[in-house]
Design an enzyme around this catalytic site. Sequence first.
Site, PDB file in Angstrom:
ATOM      1  N   ASP A 133       0.779  -1.196  -0.018  1.00  0.00           N
ATOM      2  CA  ASP A 133       0.077  -0.022  -0.078  1.00  0.00           C
ATOM      3  C   ASP A 133       0.725   1.347   0.006  1.00  0.00           C
ATOM      4  OD1 ASP A 133      -2.268   1.673   0.238  1.00  0.00           O
ATOM      5  OD2 ASP A 133      -2.808   1.004   1.846  1.00  0.00           O
ATOM      6  N   ASP A 139      -7.742  -7.050   1.635  1.00  0.00           N
ATOM      7  CA  ASP A 139      -6.848  -7.096   2.580  1.00  0.00           C
ATOM      8  C   ASP A 139      -7.645  -6.578   3.949  1.00  0.00           C
ATOM      9  OD1 ASP A 139      -6.506  -4.160   2.010  1.00  0.00           O
ATOM     10  OD2 ASP A 139      -5.464  -4.230   3.856  1.00  0.00           O
ATOM     11  N   CYS A 179     -10.542 -28.167  11.364  1.00  0.00           N
ATOM     12  CA  CYS A 179      -9.540 -27.236  10.743  1.00  0.00           C
ATOM     13  C   CYS A 179      -7.989 -27.847  10.703  1.00  0.00           C
ATOM     14  CB  CYS A 179      -9.599 -25.853  11.603  1.00  0.00           C
ATOM     15  SG  CYS A 179      -8.220 -24.689  11.150  1.00  0.00           S
ATOM     16  N   CYS A 225      -5.190 -26.311  10.806  1.00  0.00           N
ATOM     17  CA  CYS A 225      -4.279 -25.240  10.882  1.00  0.00           C
ATOM     18  C   CYS A 225      -3.344 -25.958  12.209  1.00  0.00           C
ATOM     19  CB  CYS A 225      -4.507 -23.780  11.328  1.00  0.00           C
ATOM     20  SG  CYS A 225      -5.564 -23.547  13.108  1.00  0.00           S
ATOM     21  N   CYS A 270      -5.466 -25.592  15.645  1.00  0.00           N
ATOM     22  CA  CYS A 270      -6.610 -26.692  15.703  1.00  0.00           C
ATOM     23  C   CYS A 270      -6.042 -28.181  15.687  1.00  0.00           C
ATOM     24  CB  CYS A 270      -7.474 -26.497  14.523  1.00  0.00           C
ATOM     25  SG  CYS A 270      -8.241 -24.865  15.011  1.00  0.00           S
ATOM     26  N   HIS A 309      -4.667 -19.514  13.363  1.00  0.00           N
ATOM     27  CA  HIS A 309      -5.935 -19.997  13.037  1.00  0.00           C
ATOM     28  C   HIS A 309      -6.674 -19.026  11.933  1.00  0.00           C
ATOM     29  CE1 HIS A 309      -9.951 -21.896  12.837  1.00  0.00           C
ATOM     30  NE2 HIS A 309     -10.333 -20.705  13.399  1.00  0.00           N
TER      31      HIS A 309
END
Lengths: 374, 374
Positions: free
Chosen positions: A93, A266, A304, A306, A309, A335
């Site tokens: 940005d 974003d 999940c 990840c 998890c 997560h």
Amino acid sequence: MPMEFQITCQDATTRARAGRLKLPAGTVETPAFMPVGSRASVRGLAAPQVRECGVQMVLANAYHLALRPGPEVVAAAGGLHSFMAWDGPILTDSGGYQVFSLAQHREVSDSGVLFRSPVDGAESFLGPRRCMEIQGMLGADVAMVLDQCPPYPCSQAEAETAVQRTLRWGAACKQFHDRDDQALFGIVQGSVFDELREESARRTVEIGFDGYAIGGVSVGEGEELRRHAVGFTAPLLPADRPRYLMGVGFPPDVLSAVGEGIDLFDCVAPTRMGRNATAFTPEGRLRLRNSGFKADRRPVQQGCDCLCCRLYSRAYLNHLFRVREMLGPILLSVHNVAFYARMMARAREAIGRGRFAQFRDGFLVRYLGGKEEG
Amino acid sequence: MPMEFQITCQDATTRARAGRLKLPAGTVETPAFMPVGSRASVRGLAAPQVRECGVQMVLANAYHLALRPGPEVVAAAGGLHSFMAWDGPILTDSGGYQVFSLAQHREVSDSGVLFRSPVDGAESFLGPRRCMEIQGMLGADVAMVLDQCPPYPCSQAEAETAVQRTLRWGAACKQFHDRDDQALFGIVQGSVFDELREESARRTVEIGFDGYAIGGVSVGEGEELRRHAVGFTAPLLPADRPRYLMGVGFPPDVLSAVGEGIDLFDCVAPTRMGRNATAFTPEGRLRLRNSGFKADRRPVQQGCDCLCCRLYSRAYLNHLFRVREMLGPILLSVHNVAFYARMMARAREAIGRGRFAQFRDGFLVRYLGGKEEG
């Protein structure tokens, strides 16, 4: 060409589209969500963890990195990819938003913004030329034009000034931008005023950029005005160029905007909420500090995959936040970033089947469970 | 038998020995360093990262975990290994040290310590029975007896009282300890007084434990007195049982103690110093916040294979610490934990070759480079 963009699939009943954005550092399947690493770090996550979460592209911020460590340091390190060890695509940005929202004692003119650095009080100047110099040195795959993002609420006259200035700066940025391995996106402003959005979109497209962003939303205008602005503006942007909705947002807003044909997003939400003990799940948000989770042996989200998890329980997360162990913010950031990446993957898949509306509506019923989220 | 310990090699010229400590959750090659995860988290590192650093065994703290989340919560989660997702061996400190150094309004008697919880002000009691109950519920591979650790300086009379109480509590802990899948270590006190250390060691060995710890060091007595206490006490402990030096320390102290025949260590140094921007390297410590590192493209330690050194430069670390990104503390903690694990692996290897003294002296010359470390 620093960028190729191909629409691979148009949804059957919404404006949602799936696409493939080829950038120097890799290809991004769109619609995609970029976690925010303003200071060249997605907060709390090392680059391989960001990748493991399913992230394709990250965002960094030219304003923050210009202040510290300075673009020269990043350039000497071989550019942003090398500096932050992220070998996938990056978008920077421009810092337009930050220079208006964070910097003190600013003086705005058509040539740019004079401000005092909040770090050391030194006088700094950010105009189109310097903005392109900085982003050139950072070396992201996509640079953004310098824009003026008015606050909400603002008068139509103020919004008009911001539109004109953003157009002037955009044209200047295009002129000064000289890296042929870096795409440049224009930014549409106009606050909540349709005629300004229309003018801003039309004239930004006339200047001509590799992609187009909708800026000036998610600044306090509320869901209804935000969705109107996105729904009004998106169709004014060329269908064959990527559309990026800046700073948005929570899952319902993201999916709503995907349905309007937005390709890139974003937002700090996944990491900021994660640091603040809040997890995103298909059934809505969990506040892991709540005592109800003290003995809850389930993972944050069943199924999940990840790191958080796979290995840890809600009880462990509750404990970590209560005793202020930094692993709590880390694990929930992991997560949440993985949750967003998966949500986008499912959205792409649904678009591929021509069933995005069904996916979005089903997601929202389950996610909101009758509740609104702020 | 909850534990087997085998000396695999005795060094040629020092008292250093290499061994193999078999515990329910796995085997630890000694001498070994345990990173500290007082609250069931090695600060900033997920369990797989701790493993990747080369760590074999970690330490947690019964006092901290008894306060929050409570041993019942950990037990209901399947015990500490499952709760913190660390499948290797764990040792829990009894909380004796913490109850004396952290708790307010304590009343110490032979039966235990009455204190107010610093969390909620509630009255709590920690005696041998409760201490064994708590550690039984936590379910680590090794539990420690409740001990009284006097501050430094203290009078010989105060040290004597602490020795007698620790002996009484140790005998009671042995009586109350009832998990046959958990080893129990005794603790030798005695402050800086040889005759008290001698009595404490002799009578602790008479009670009989699976292993023996030297406590009451690293409490402000300074290097000379600490090394004397370790060198004096270690030979008083049975050669065929593991010896654990509690709370020590920086690399020179650790290697010195390995040379005295110590097998296990724990210290917050790698993680605490890491959070504080200080890296351990073979050439001594680096303070990564220093401006000299701003453009230093080298890794923290050349040739180190940890996540931090594989991917990131000193310049990036310098940036992260200056802008207060939490990835800085995370990455330097990873590096420091890996540094300690590697130092211990090299020490074991040197003992295996009968050349520990040469290794230690060479390490110190390079590490200290003529400088003292505090």
